[in-house]
Structure formats: structure tokens, C-alpha cells
Design an enzyme around this catalytic site. Sequence first.
Site, PDB file in Angstrom:
ATOM      1  N   ALA A 189       0.887  -0.914   0.024  1.00 32.35           N
ATOM      2  CA  ALA A 189       0.239   0.410   0.391  1.00 32.35           C
ATOM      3  C   ALA A 189       1.285   1.263  -0.268  1.00 32.35           C
ATOM      4  CB  ALA A 189      -1.109   0.078   1.415  1.00 32.35           C
ATOM      5  N   LEU A 194       0.532   5.026  -4.476  1.00 25.63           N
ATOM      6  CA  LEU A 194       1.133   6.179  -5.714  1.00 25.63           C
ATOM      7  C   LEU A 194       1.957   6.797  -5.341  1.00 25.63           C
ATOM      8  CD1 LEU A 194      -1.467   6.054  -7.260  1.00 25.63           C
ATOM      9  CD2 LEU A 194      -0.098   4.544  -7.598  1.00 25.63           C
ATOM     10  N   GLY A 204       7.413  -7.995 -12.074  1.00 20.75           N
ATOM     11  CA  GLY A 204       7.216  -6.872 -10.802  1.00 20.75           C
ATOM     12  C   GLY A 204       8.268  -7.391  -9.934  1.00 20.75           C
ATOM     13  N   THR A 205       7.189  -8.536  -8.512  1.00 27.38           N
ATOM     14  CA  THR A 205       7.719  -8.647  -7.538  1.00 27.38           C
ATOM     15  C   THR A 205       9.245  -9.031  -7.765  1.00 27.38           C
ATOM     16  OG1 THR A 205       6.026  -8.645  -6.767  1.00 27.38           O
ATOM     17  CG2 THR A 205       7.010  -9.915  -5.661  1.00 27.38           C
ATOM     18  N   ASN A 222      -2.726   3.774 -14.931  1.00 32.72           N
ATOM     19  CA  ASN A 222      -3.461   3.490 -14.356  1.00 32.72           C
ATOM     20  C   ASN A 222      -4.326   3.531 -14.111  1.00 32.72           C
ATOM     21  OD1 ASN A 222      -3.632   2.064 -12.391  1.00 32.72           O
ATOM     22  ND2 ASN A 222      -1.855   3.223 -11.227  1.00 32.72           N
ATOM     23  N   ASN A 270       4.159   5.849 -16.587  1.00 31.66           N
ATOM     24  CA  ASN A 270       2.768   5.192 -16.133  1.00 31.66           C
ATOM     25  C   ASN A 270       2.105   6.252 -15.489  1.00 31.66           C
ATOM     26  OD1 ASN A 270       1.233   3.829 -13.420  1.00 31.66           O
ATOM     27  ND2 ASN A 270       1.519   2.158 -14.726  1.00 31.66           N
ATOM     28  N   CYS A 298      -5.432   1.152  -9.556  1.00 30.65           N
ATOM     29  CA  CYS A 298      -5.260   1.286  -8.266  1.00 30.65           C
ATOM     30  C   CYS A 298      -5.836   1.114  -7.004  1.00 30.65           C
ATOM     31  CB  CYS A 298      -3.538   2.740  -8.403  1.00 30.65           C
ATOM     32  SG  CYS A 298      -2.521   1.954  -6.483  1.00 30.65           S
TER      33      CYS A 298
HETATM   34  C1  LIG Z   1       5.463  -2.111  -4.110  1.00 25.40           C
HETATM   35  C2  LIG Z   1       4.812  -1.972  -5.187  1.00 25.40           C
HETATM   36  C3  LIG Z   1       4.379  -0.879  -6.154  1.00 25.40           C
HETATM   37  C4  LIG Z   1       3.095  -0.647  -7.024  1.00 25.40           C
HETATM   38  N1  LIG Z   1       3.350  -0.094  -7.423  1.00 25.40           N
HETATM   39  C5  LIG Z   1       2.633   0.383  -9.269  1.00 25.40           C
HETATM   40  C6  LIG Z   1       2.401   1.818 -10.039  1.00 25.40           C
HETATM   41  O1  LIG Z   1       2.779   2.835  -9.474  1.00 25.40           O
HETATM   42  N2  LIG Z   1       1.369   1.595 -10.791  1.00 25.40           N
HETATM   43  C7  LIG Z   1       0.823   0.458 -11.909  1.00 25.40           C
HETATM   44  O2  LIG Z   1       0.040   0.913 -12.355  1.00 25.40           O
HETATM   45  N3  LIG Z   1       1.170  -0.375 -11.028  1.00 25.40           N
HETATM   46  C8  LIG Z   1       1.931  -0.601  -9.939  1.00 25.40           C
HETATM   47  N4  LIG Z   1       2.456  -1.897  -9.220  1.00 25.40           N
HETATM   48  C9  LIG Z   1       1.851  -2.983  -9.392  1.00 25.40           C
HETATM   49  C10 LIG Z   1       3.092  -3.555 -10.525  1.00 25.40           C
HETATM   50  O3  LIG Z   1       2.871  -3.144 -11.859  1.00 25.40           O
HETATM   51  C11 LIG Z   1       2.299  -5.541 -11.248  1.00 25.40           C
HETATM   52  O4  LIG Z   1       1.218  -4.648 -12.095  1.00 25.40           O
HETATM   53  C12 LIG Z   1       1.737  -5.805  -9.896  1.00 25.40           C
HETATM   54  O5  LIG Z   1       2.901  -6.042  -9.268  1.00 25.40           O
HETATM   55  C13 LIG Z   1       1.860  -7.905 -10.440  1.00 25.40           C
HETATM   56  O6  LIG Z   1       3.137  -8.422 -10.801  1.00 25.40           O
HETATM   57  P1  LIG Z   1       4.001  -8.915 -10.368  1.00 25.40           P
HETATM   58  O7  LIG Z   1       3.193  -9.876  -9.750  1.00 25.40           O
HETATM   59  O8  LIG Z   1       4.676  -9.985 -11.198  1.00 25.40           O
HETATM   60  O9  LIG Z   1       4.243  -7.756  -9.059  1.00 25.40           O
HETATM   61  C14 LIG Z   1       3.174  -1.599  -8.100  1.00 25.40           C
HETATM   62  C15 LIG Z   1       3.440  -3.125  -7.365  1.00 25.40           C
HETATM   63  C16 LIG Z   1       3.927  -3.256  -6.328  1.00 25.40           C
HETATM   64  C17 LIG Z   1       4.026  -4.319  -5.864  1.00 25.40           C
END
Ligand SMILES: Cc1cc2nc3c(=O)[nH]c(=O)nc-3n(C[C@H](O)[C@H](O)[C@H](O)COP(=O)(O)O)c2cc1C
Lengths: 269, 305
Positions: free
Chosen positions: B72, B75, B267-268, B129, B101, B132
Site C-alpha cells: 500500500a 502511488l 514486477g515483484t 493506471n 505509467n 490502483c
Molecule cells: C511495490 C509496488 C508498487 C507498485 N506501483 C504501481 C504503480 O505505481 N502503478 C501501477 O500501475 N502498478 C503498480 N504496481 C503493480 C505492478 O506493476 C504489477 O502490476 C503487479 O505487481 C503484479 O505483478 P507482479 O506479480 O510481477 O509483481 C506496483 C506493485 C508493487 C509490488
Amino acid sequence: MQFKSMVVSNVEVSPGYFRMRMTAPKELEKTLPGQFLMLKVSESIDPLLRRPFGFFDVGVLPAEYAGGADQTYAEILFKVVGKGTKMLSTLHHGDLVDLLAPLGKSFNPGPAGEEKLLVGGGIGLAPLYYLAKELVAKGEKVRLFAGGRNRDDILCITEFERLGVETYVSTDDGTLGESGLVTEVLDRHLAPGKRIFACGPTPMLRAVAIMAERHQVPCQVSMEAYMACGVGACLGCVLPGAAHTEETPDYRCVCKDGPVFDSFELKWS
Amino acid sequence: MHKPDMTVELAGIKLRNPVMTASGTFGYGAEFAAHLDLESIGALVTKGLSLRPKAGNPTPRIVETPGGMLNAIGLQNVGIDAFITEKLPYLAKVDTPVIANLYGNTLEEYGEVASRLDALSGVAGVEVNISCPNVKQGGIVFGTDPAAAQEVVRLVRRNTKKPMIVKLSPNVTDVVAMAKACADAGADALSLINTLTGMAIDLDRRRPVLANVTGGLSGPAIKPVALRMVWQVARAVKLPLIGIGGIMNGRDALEFMLAGASAVQVGTASFLDPGAAQRIAAEMEQYLVDHKIASVASLIGALEV
Ligand SMILES: Cc1cc2nc3c(=O)[nH]c(=O)nc-3n(C[C@H](O)[C@H](O)[C@H](O)COP(=O)(O)O)c2cc1C
Ligand SMILES: Cc1cc2nc3c(=O)[nH]c(=O)nc-3n(C[C@H](O)[C@H](O)[C@H](O)COP(=O)(O)OP(=O)(O)OC[C@H]3O[C@@H](n4cnc5c(N)ncnc54)[C@H](O)[C@@H]3O)c2cc1C
Ligand code: FES
């Protein structure tokens, strides 16, 4: 940098506390006290994220004892608190771990000739040993104030004493050293011309920061936060800075702006 | 055998391979330069940008859960101005497409951010996005209602000539309806999925672990949901798709391509392995070599059911 490292030894130094030595590449010799590493406990996705640990020590085992070539090593001192540290406690000689290090900002040793006061609560002692070693090597006068709930929380004190550090121990229950809080002992030693380096639970750090301000003693604190990336990318590890309010937010990244902060940089109330 | 052809095309953007970084997990790129070759990945997606700097949520902001993590962050970002002056000059020197983004706290802000980005030659495309789950007046309103999503996408479309990717939320009953709505409103490509809203509870303290109470779940735990959604949307919508969710290795990425994705985002995984995006691209290529597949694009939607 990211690298694989071999566990050299992993010893329970006190109930629930382990000191682990790992091989490290030569570049790690540049690690500064207060910096930290991120360790992947297992290759599986459970636990998923790396776990952050301070450097307890970094050194070199000379070639004649290391089988022909100098071997750089890093040590951590850790407390078993959950799944990751439990698994870590079962590792032994020959096991491999994946490290990301060195990360974050180090302690600033400050000018020569000042008395350096190290304050550690429980596992907060971990990064202070490496700091003490560096300060002693520079010829500084170093005192250590170590606190814990009971004698089991007072870690590796003899290691500090071997460096020539004067140590002051206090425990909540009086099972070792003075009975009471480490901050009470520290308070008696504060005077201008000294410098504090503290690591431990946040309530202790808060008390130390307030005390340092009252005595006009510069104070650095090493903070903890939940971390995911360790490199300033996820923004998960932030803490409120001194000027932070809900209307004018001011967050600092523990992994990148810290983990060591000047105590006045942070918000304590 | 020749080196396999790893290139894919995404709404007019040529990628050297299908691996992109996921927004919010790769900072603004520079954070990872020491850990991988930024010119080895397909495209780089920035942290979500807003009109003004955003401080984000109170802490704790992240916690690990089985096979995943909740975040959480709220953003938090430097804002469009600082992005242009402080972050973009660095990225402009990197020979890899940069996808910005973006999000807005209000409908109008989406339009304004989009038009600011449209003027930047260093930005190859935008990813909107709409999903969120963290910010109270933000994403949730737009990303879970087809009409609201359509309004945002139309507005961004009017404000940018750049390729526009719309990032879908999984926190909906009918992801296909959302995908269709965004396609109709002018999206050039869709990326999915964003995080799944979840929560963690500290039993002994009787409190939520995250200060924000709820957070977005990411990591391997969400991969099956993400695969299912990509597959459903691929069958219903003609647009190119970007598969996201729990991709940890080359095999995971290729599974998304079989399900219908033209590219993927990591991502992660970049948190546990800062070199993950580069490694995953290499693993994909190795799979193609091992299985004598000439081009990665041939796998898009090649699932046999
Ligand atoms: C810490 C963190 C911050 C994120 N910030 C954004 C963001 O600013 N904008 C967005 O569209 N997605 C954001 N996401 C979502 C990721 O881009 C992605 O859609 C999501 O983590 C699923 O992919 P993963 O399982 O490979 O992490 C964020 C995810 C994480 C874990
Ligand atoms: C910069 C930094 C340096 C650190 N140095 C050391 C060190 O030298 N020695 C040491 O023993 N520990 C250190 N820690 C704390 C250590 O990272 C955590 O104890 C560890 O991650 C817990 O992992 P786990 O899987 O065992 O616990 P989990 O199962 O993840 O959690 C168990 C319990 O530990 C708490 N916890 C988890 N992560 C953290 C964290 N990052 N900070 C505080 N509490 C946490 C949780 O609230 C929970 O109650 C440091 C943390 C940081 C941020
Ligand atoms: S742990 Fe990711 S920003 Fe600090």
C-alpha cells in the site's frame, strides 16, 4: 552487488541469537559500518522476499589460514523472530545463500578525538561491532552501552571488550549489569564533545534521540523497516522525516536515505 | 540453429524481447542500472506518475504473505515535473523504450498528465493506471466501472498521440467487459493484471498489518488469476496484451504468451532478484533454443485447448 556466498559458520551465541559467517567477494572489504545486506534465505518462494541484516563484521582470513588465497568474509548477528530467521538458523558450513550488498548509508564517524558512544538495544548491537572495530582502528575512544531485557539479550560483549571498548551493560531484570534501561546509564555520560551511534528498538532510539538533543550531542540512529527491494525502488520502507505532517508529507527511504540517519532528520513523536 | 527471433511489436513500439519491467517495481530505472543491463530488456515502465508529487501512504506499507506480498505504497512518486527534469535525462541515454505509467487523482488530471507526456520525445508510450486499489479517490473509481474507465481512456486518448496501453484491474467481476470498454475507448494495447486487493491481520495485536488496512497482492500467488484473465481477454479483444502477475522466470513469461500476451511485465521478481528482467529474457531465449522455436512471436496465443 549480487552474489552467492557460502556459509562458513553459524553459531548460536545466546539463546535465539546466531552469529553467521559467510564468504564474500573482495569488493565487500569496502563495506562501511552501518551498511546492510539483503539475504535470500532459500531459493524457494517461501519466504519470498530477501531479509535485511546489518554487517556485524567484515574481514579477511589470510591466505595461510584460508587454504592458499585470502578469503574475504562477512558476518551477521541475527535474532530468530519468524520464518526467515528460523530457516537461517538451520544453515551450516557449506550452505549457499544469495546476497545483495553492501546497501544503504553508513555511520559517519565524525571528527577525530571525540568520545564515541555506541548504544545498542538487544539485536541492535549487531552493526555496532563493525563500527567499534573501525573506530578503534582509528585510535578513537569508544564506549558501548548495551541494553536488553535479560542477560540472554546482551550479545558478544567480550568481542567489544577485546577491542578495548569500555562497556556498560544494563538489563531490565538485572540479570546482567545494572538493572534498568540502557538510556539511564547513557544519560550520565552525555556531555558536549561526544557523539552517539545508536541501534535498537524504536522506543529506545526515540529516548536516545531526545536525550541527545537535550545534551546537544550529535546522534546517529540506525533504523528498521519492512523492506522489499533494498535499493530505493519499491518505496515500501519509508519513515516520516522531521518535518512530516499529513498535509506536508516528508518520507525518507530507510534502505537508500538510511538505514543510518542523523536523529534530527526523523520525526520522533 | 540460428539465434531465435525474440522481437515483438506492441502498438507500434518495437521491443528487442517481450520482457518489460512493471510499474512501481523498477523505480525510474537508474536504481537497477548496477544490477542489470538496461539495454537487455524489452521496455522499461516507470513508477506511476501524477501531475503533482505524491507522498504516499503511512507506514507500514508492505508485508510478505505466502507466495506474495501486499503493498500500500499509495502511488508515491516525484510528479511529472521532477520526472522530466531529474529522471528522464538519464533514461533518454538508455537505448530501450520508456513507457510512462500515469494516473490522476481526478479525471482532469489524467488528461493533463497525458498531454504533458505527449510532448516528450524520450517517452515511447504511456500506460494508464486505471486500477490502483490503494488511493481512496483514485484508481478504484475508474478501474472497476466500465463507464468510468471508458471516460478516462477517452480523455487520455484525446491528449496523446503516443501508443496508449491501458492497465486493467483484476478487482472486477467481469474483466472482459472492462477490456472491451477500454478497447472501444481507444486503447492501443492492454496490460493486465494490476495487484489484487487483499489484507493481512496481526492476530496478537488485533490490528491490520498495513497502516492502510488493505493493500495490493503481487507475486507468484497471483499468477494463476493473471493467466486466467489474460486468456479470457485474449479471446474477446483484438488488441495486443501485456501479461503481468507473478512472473519469476522464463517459463512463467512464456506461459503468459501462450495465453495470448504479446509481451510481459516483471514486477515483484525484481525485488528478490534485481537482475530478474534480464535473466527472464535470457531464460525465454534459451527455452526457444532448446525447443527449436524460431520466433517468440509464434507463441503468442498458441495455447492448445
Ligand atoms: C511495490 C509496488 C508498487 C507498485 N506501483 C504501481 C504503480 O505505481 N502503478 C501501477 O500501475 N502498478 C503498480 N504496481 C503493480 C505492478 O506493476 C504489477 O502490476 C503487479 O505487481 C503484479 O505483478 P507482479 O506479480 O510481477 O509483481 C506496483 C506493485 C508493487 C509490488
Ligand atoms: C536495515 C536493517 C538491518 C537489520 N539488521 C538486523 C540484524 O543485524 N540482525 C537481526 O536479527 N535483524 C536485523 N533486522 C531485522 C530483520 O530484517 C528481521 O528480523 C527479519 O527480516 C525477520 O524475518 P523473518 O522471516 O524471520 O520474520 P517474519 O516472519 O517476516 O516476521 C516475524 C516478525 O518480525 C518482524 N519483522 C519482520 N521484518 C522486520 C523488519 N525488517 N524490521 C523489524 N521487524 C521485522 C515482524 O513484524 C514479525 O513480528 C534488520 C532490519 C533492517 C531493516
Ligand atoms: S526497500 Fe524498497 S525502497 Fe526501500
